[in-house]
Design a protein around this motif. Structure first.
Motif: not given
Length: 331
Positions: A179, A186, A189, A227-229, A231-236
């Motif tokens: 991760q 990762d 990701a 889910q956190a990744k 969000d962090d990667m900008g997938y809305k």
């Protein structure tokens, strides 16, 4: 090669300390160098990543190599050909002179495929028994699992049960394993980026719901990481939910309402598009995810393709197979 492949960890040192053959493990973790006499339990706890074991009693045998690709399997022939078979073919193409065997971990699916199609898939244990009988001495085990859950534990269980029967055996990781912790790769990701190649174009009122399987094992927590990744990667408005775990569809519904979503695309995050994808996710029954969403006023599209059809994802599975193979070849 991943960073952890360069780190043959404590098991090597522990083997020397005990004067006995312990499993050699390529991992992301190193015991503190002050630990001079690690116990077998501590050594075992440090064994993560690609597993590797060399049997000193069989070291003089000639190398005869094979790869066993382990999958849960599916009774859906069309998706099996486009996903499992395609992935195994890609692995075979990397190693044209090596025997590659496909093994299913689901005994029920093995029985049904044999009854309906006349095709007999071995279990991993049966595959290894046959390879042993045919004189193969080194085996790389490859997993087609998505996360290191209960099915992946079956794979590592096979490794530990059979490793002493061969000169050398390795066991690769699932699609998502690392991760990005401790400066490691990762995988999560990487997988998200590969999966995103099949995402439809989104507007503000569009959402993508990615259906995973879920597991009663603690590795179900991977879905929170995914889910956190995302969000962090900008997938809305891209949400992960599971059919047999947490989060569920009910967990996601309030998020759709809160974000003003009107249109949803459903897609499975499973190797194959089998029963879960065709029936639980996109079926016509009133309790299918598609029907539930439509009953709440959403327009719903279903992308009914296993991730094994996605070449970018398939390439990652081939990479995981190469990790196991490289460990087999490592001196």
């Amino acid at each position: 090669m991943k960073n952890w492949q360069k780190m043959l960890v404590a098991s090597l040192a522990c083997s020397a300390a005990f004067g006995m053959a312990q499993p050699n493990v390529e991992a992301a973790y190193q015991l503190n160098p002050e630990v001079k006499t690690a116990t077998p339990a501590l050594t075992a706890a440090s064994q993560i990543g690609v597993l590797s074991y060399e049997n000193p009693e069989l070291k003089n045998l000639a190398d005869k190599d094979a790869i066993v690709v382990m999958s849960f399997g599916t009774t859906f022939k069309d998706t099996r050909e486009k996903t499992i078979d395609a992935t195994v073919a890609a692995i075979q193409a990397k190693h044209p002179g090596v025997k590659v065997v496909t093994a299913f971990t689901s005994h029920i699916i093995i029985d049904r495929v044999k009854a309906n199609e006349g095709i007999t898939y071995p279990t991993p244990e049966q595959a290894l028994d046959q390879l042993k009988a045919e004189g193969y001495t080194r085996v790389a085990l490859v997993s087609l699992d998505v996360i290191p859950g209960m099915e992946y534990s079956y794979n590592t269980g096979v490794f530990h049960h059979y490793k002493k029967k061969f000169k050398k055996m390795t066991c690769g990781t699932s699609l998502m394993y690392w991760q990005g912790q401790e400066e490691q790769a990762d995988d999560v990701a990487e997988t998200i980026k590969a999966l995103a190649t099949q995402f439809p174009k989104q507007g503000k009122e569009d959402a993508i719901l990615i259906m995973a399987h879920g597991t009663p094992q603690i590795s179900n927590a991977y879905y929170s990481v995914i889910q956190a990744k995302l969000d962090d990667m900008g997938y809305k408005n891209v949400f992960v939910y599971t059919v047999e775990g947490w989060p569920s569809l009910e967990t996601v519904l309030p998020k759709l309402k809160k974000n003003g979503i009107k249109h949803v695309t459903l897609m499975p995050m499973m190797m194959v598009a089998g029963d879960h994808a065709n029936n639980d996710m996109a079926g016509d029954e009133e309790d299918s995810h598609k029907s539930i969403l439509e009953s709440k006023g959403y327009k719903v599209d279903a992308y009914i393709h296993g991730i094994g059809e996605n070449k970018a994802v398939r390439d990652l599975y081939v990479q995981r197979a190469e990790d196991a193979w490289n460990a087999l070849e490592a001196k």
